[in-house]
Design a protein around this motif. Structure first.
Motif, PDB file in Angstrom:
ATOM      1  N   UNK A  37       0.820  -1.209   0.000  1.00  0.00           N
ATOM      2  CA  UNK A  37       0.000   0.000   0.000  1.00  0.00           C
ATOM      3  C   UNK A  37       0.856   1.262   0.000  1.00  0.00           C
ATOM      4  N   UNK A  38       1.940   1.252   0.748  1.00  0.00           N
ATOM      5  CA  UNK A  38       2.808   2.441   0.789  1.00  0.00           C
ATOM      6  C   UNK A  38       3.356   2.747  -0.604  1.00  0.00           C
ATOM      7  N   UNK A  39       3.747   1.695  -1.337  1.00  0.00           N
ATOM      8  CA  UNK A  39       4.256   1.918  -2.696  1.00  0.00           C
ATOM      9  C   UNK A  39       3.122   2.288  -3.650  1.00  0.00           C
ATOM     10  N   UNK A  40       2.035   1.577  -3.576  1.00  0.00           N
ATOM     11  CA  UNK A  40       0.908   1.774  -4.496  1.00  0.00           C
ATOM     12  C   UNK A  40       0.290   3.164  -4.332  1.00  0.00           C
ATOM     13  N   UNK A  41       0.113   3.595  -3.102  1.00  0.00           N
ATOM     14  CA  UNK A  41      -0.521   4.881  -2.823  1.00  0.00           C
ATOM     15  C   UNK A  41       0.495   6.012  -2.642  1.00  0.00           C
ATOM     16  N   UNK A  42       1.754   5.707  -2.899  1.00  0.00           N
ATOM     17  CA  UNK A  42       2.828   6.690  -2.746  1.00  0.00           C
ATOM     18  C   UNK A  42       2.803   7.309  -1.338  1.00  0.00           C
ATOM     19  N   UNK A  43       2.693   6.427  -0.328  1.00  0.00           N
ATOM     20  CA  UNK A  43       2.640   6.873   1.064  1.00  0.00           C
ATOM     21  C   UNK A  43       3.874   6.418   1.845  1.00  0.00           C
ATOM     22  N   UNK A  44       4.953   6.190   1.139  1.00  0.00           N
ATOM     23  CA  UNK A  44       6.193   5.845   1.838  1.00  0.00           C
ATOM     24  C   UNK A  44       6.643   7.054   2.644  1.00  0.00           C
ATOM     25  N   UNK A  45       7.187   6.777   3.821  1.00  0.00           N
ATOM     26  CA  UNK A  45       7.651   7.874   4.669  1.00  0.00           C
ATOM     27  C   UNK A  45       8.913   7.429   5.391  1.00  0.00           C
ATOM     28  N   UNK A  46       9.734   8.381   5.819  1.00  0.00           N
ATOM     29  CA  UNK A  46      10.928   8.001   6.590  1.00  0.00           C
ATOM     30  C   UNK A  46      10.566   7.230   7.857  1.00  0.00           C
ATOM     31  N   UNK A  47       9.478   7.638   8.524  1.00  0.00           N
ATOM     32  CA  UNK A  47       9.078   6.936   9.741  1.00  0.00           C
ATOM     33  C   UNK A  47       8.648   5.508   9.426  1.00  0.00           C
ATOM     34  N   UNK A  48       7.878   5.339   8.368  1.00  0.00           N
ATOM     35  CA  UNK A  48       7.458   4.002   7.962  1.00  0.00           C
ATOM     36  C   UNK A  48       8.644   3.137   7.568  1.00  0.00           C
ATOM     37  N   UNK A  49       9.610   3.738   6.874  1.00  0.00           N
ATOM     38  CA  UNK A  49      10.810   2.995   6.477  1.00  0.00           C
ATOM     39  C   UNK A  49      11.607   2.549   7.699  1.00  0.00           C
TER      40      UNK A  49
END
Length: 188
Positions: A52-64
């Motif tokens: 979902x993070x990749x698909x919705x472009x919701x990657x974040x430094x905190x998530x990483x």
């Protein structure tokens, strides 16, 4: 920190850790199946939050940061639970290899990130295969009981050894990639 669905799924995986432990330790005939189900749900959230993070472009430094921490915590706790339940060298050795590798590779990735070389130790196909074998093995070892004539425990143990072998191989790949990156830095 933005609360996106991928980050919420990662937090859910962390919240499932004590649930997993409590369910596994309950003196009920359904406890192992419930613990295995919780682990499977947590494993699926690992795949889903990244997708979902990749698909919705919701990657974040905190998530990483949080995603690999959540993964390592639930795997380490589940392996410890399984070893405590069946304290044999046959189980403890691959569990120690897997937990040790996770710590070593996390430290390696952190160090490479500080050097601006994080991409040189990115997760590859071997790491994904290792994760699949590892998650399947742990779910089967948590379940413990034969199912429809299948020796679940033995299959889980075999997959755990496969995961441990892939763990060592992927660690060698990551270490080699890091060394090549360090050589480029020192020469340039």
């Amino acid at each position: 920190m933005e609360m996106t669905l991928p980050n919420l799924l990662t937090w859910l995986r962390i919240l499932l850790i004590p649930v997993l432990g409590l369910l596994f330790l309950l003196p009920a005939p359904w406890a192992n199946a419930a613990a295995a189900a919780v682990f499977v749900i947590a494993s699926l959230t690992d795949w889903l939050d990244g997708y979902l993070a990749r698909r919705w472009n919701q990657s974040s430094p905190f998530g990483a940061f949080l995603d690999p921490v959540a993964d390592k915590l639930i795997v380490a706790i589940a392996l410890i639970i399984v070893v405590v339940e069946s304290p044999t060298a046959w189980l403890a050795v691959p569990a120690a290899v897997i937990i040790g590798r996770e710590i070593a590779v996390s430290a390696l990735r952190e160090w490479m990130a500080e050097l601006g070389q994080r991409s040189s130790v990115a997760v590859g196909l071997t790491g994904k295969l290792k994760t699949t074998a590892q998650m399947t093995a742990i779910a089967l070892l948590l379940y413990r009981h034969d199912f429809a004539g299948w020796p679940v425990w033995e299959i889980g143990l075999g997959l755990l050894y496969l995961a441990a072998a892939l763990t060592l191989y992927s660690m060698a790949l990551y270490t080699g990639a890091a060394m090549r990156a360090l050589n480029r830095i020192s020469q340039g």
